[in-house]
Scaffold this motif. Structure first.
Motif, mmCIF file in Angstrom:
data_model
loop_
_atom_site.group_PDB
_atom_site.id
_atom_site.type_symbol
_atom_site.label_atom_id
_atom_site.label_comp_id
_atom_site.label_asym_id
_atom_site.label_seq_id
_atom_site.Cartn_x
_atom_site.Cartn_y
_atom_site.Cartn_z
ATOM 1 N N ARG A 39 14.744 2.468 4.003
ATOM 2 C CA ARG A 39 14.612 1.270 4.842
ATOM 3 C C ARG A 39 15.159 0.035 4.137
ATOM 4 O O ARG A 39 15.853 -0.768 4.737
ATOM 5 N N PHE A 40 14.809 -0.144 2.868
ATOM 6 C CA PHE A 40 15.337 -1.288 2.115
ATOM 7 C C PHE A 40 15.269 -1.007 0.624
ATOM 8 O O PHE A 40 14.541 -0.142 0.152
ATOM 9 N N ALA A 54 0.592 -3.290 -0.185
ATOM 10 C CA ALA A 54 1.172 -3.624 1.113
ATOM 11 C C ALA A 54 0.077 -3.931 2.123
ATOM 12 O O ALA A 54 -0.975 -3.278 2.141
ATOM 13 N N SER A 55 0.326 -4.938 2.958
ATOM 14 C CA SER A 55 -0.506 -5.210 4.119
ATOM 15 C C SER A 55 0.289 -4.762 5.344
ATOM 16 O O SER A 55 1.316 -4.098 5.212
ATOM 17 N N SER A 56 -0.148 -5.122 6.533
ATOM 18 C CA SER A 56 0.585 -4.724 7.724
ATOM 19 C C SER A 56 1.931 -5.425 7.822
ATOM 20 O O SER A 56 2.840 -4.949 8.500
ATOM 21 N N ARG A 57 2.082 -6.555 7.102
ATOM 22 C CA ARG A 57 3.333 -7.303 7.192
ATOM 23 C C ARG A 57 4.051 -7.479 5.867
ATOM 24 O O ARG A 57 5.279 -7.536 5.826
ATOM 25 N N HIS A 58 3.319 -7.579 4.752
ATOM 26 C CA HIS A 58 3.935 -7.944 3.482
ATOM 27 C C HIS A 58 3.819 -6.838 2.436
ATOM 28 O O HIS A 58 2.815 -6.130 2.374
ATOM 29 N N LEU A 59 4.856 -6.735 1.617
ATOM 30 C CA LEU A 59 4.827 -5.901 0.423
ATOM 31 C C LEU A 59 4.856 -6.821 -0.785
ATOM 32 O O LEU A 59 5.691 -7.722 -0.873
ATOM 33 N N ALA A 60 3.927 -6.611 -1.709
ATOM 34 C CA ALA A 60 3.883 -7.386 -2.944
ATOM 35 C C ALA A 60 4.157 -6.451 -4.117
ATOM 36 O O ALA A 60 3.654 -5.326 -4.161
ATOM 37 N N LYS A 75 10.587 -8.558 9.034
ATOM 38 C CA LYS A 75 11.935 -9.109 9.101
ATOM 39 C C LYS A 75 12.880 -8.488 8.079
ATOM 40 O O LYS A 75 14.084 -8.770 8.101
ATOM 41 N N ASN A 76 12.330 -7.661 7.163
ATOM 42 C CA ASN A 76 13.131 -7.045 6.094
ATOM 43 C C ASN A 76 13.874 -8.095 5.268
ATOM 44 O O ASN A 76 15.083 -7.990 5.035
ATOM 45 N N VAL A 77 13.127 -9.122 4.849
ATOM 46 C CA VAL A 77 13.709 -10.170 4.013
ATOM 47 C C VAL A 77 12.759 -10.487 2.871
ATOM 48 O O VAL A 77 11.536 -10.345 2.987
ATOM 49 N N GLU A 78 13.311 -10.919 1.756
ATOM 50 C CA GLU A 78 12.514 -11.352 0.617
ATOM 51 C C GLU A 78 11.964 -12.743 0.873
ATOM 52 O O GLU A 78 12.677 -13.629 1.375
ATOM 53 N N LEU A 79 10.697 -12.964 0.542
ATOM 54 C CA LEU A 79 10.051 -14.252 0.784
ATOM 55 C C LEU A 79 10.025 -15.151 -0.443
ATOM 56 O O LEU A 79 9.802 -16.352 -0.321
ATOM 57 N N GLY A 80 10.222 -14.585 -1.625
ATOM 58 C CA GLY A 80 10.142 -15.371 -2.850
ATOM 59 C C GLY A 80 9.137 -14.773 -3.807
ATOM 60 O O GLY A 80 8.677 -13.644 -3.632
#
Length: 224
Positions: A39-40, A54-60, A75-80
């Motif tokens: 996936r990414f 991982a939560s339902s939306r974010h991977l840390a 969104k398959n994007v890095e948040l920072g």
């Protein structure tokens, strides 16, 4: 042959990369078969990966570069990245989708709000690196184990330690059962399951090799 996604799987490696996969269930005349679809791939870290959550939306992801990197799974994007620990980030866990907890080699535990990724509280008390942190399903308490050979119970409502238990060896992992009635403490090749009502060991398991990961698959009985 039709393919249906069952769940998402994530992995981190010493080469500083995190991976995301979809586990696909493929229907055929021979029955159901499973396969992984990439996936990414995220190369945000400059050090090896030490922890994932991982939560339902974010991977840390936590790394030896002292950062917690955030990835938006929708969104398959890095948040920072989050910078609060002075040392490797050794443990990450979510409580629902609203809060994340991190532990590090600096001996501190950070509580993060996922709405704006503010560090809401820093819990201090361990005298050496935090190896693992686990939040109770209620979100009211947490357990942590450290290289200082202690198991600490934290009152998350008051943001402070509730009590400390001295243990003979350095434990690597602590985790709660889904109903919060049991917790496991893993030390090298030994798993000890405690009953929260008595704080005593109700069962134990010894492996032939060092245990690197574990989880409860049912409410009442742990499988490793």
């Amino acid at each position: 042959m039709a393919a249906h996604m069952c769940l998402q799987v994530f992995a981190g490696c010493y080469e500083r990369t995190t991976f995301g996969y979809d586990l696909l269930e493929n229907e055929s005349e021979d029955g159901c078969q499973y396969s992984f679809k990439g996936r990414f791939t995220n190369n945000a870290h400059t050090g090896c990966i030490k922890s994932l959550a991982a939560s339902s939306r974010h991977l840390a992801s936590g790394s030896t570069d002292e950062l917690v990197n955030l990835y938006d799974l929708e969104k398959n994007v890095e948040l920072g990245s989050l910078l609060q620990h002075d040392g490797s980030v050794t443990s990450l866990s979510y409580h629902d989708d609203g809060h994340m907890v991190s532990g590090g080699e600096d001996g501190v535990i950070c509580i993060w709000g996922t709405k704006n990724w503010e560090c809401m509280k820093i819990l201090k008390g361990h005298k050496d690196a935090v190896n693992s942190v686990a939040v109770h399903p209620s979100g009211k308490i947490a357990l942590s184990v450290s290289k200082d050979k202690t198991l600490r119970t934290w009152n998350l409502l008051k943001g402070r330690a509730a009590y400390t238990t001295n243990i003979k060896k350095v434990s690597d992992i602590v985790l709660w059962s889904p109903d919060g009635q049991l917790y496991a403490v893993i030390t090298n090749d030994l798993v000890e399951i405690y009953d929260i009502t008595t704080a005593t060991v109700c069962c134990s398991y010894k492996s032939n090799v060092k245990i690197l990961s574990a989880c409860f698959l049912t409410v009442s009985r742990p499988y490793l």
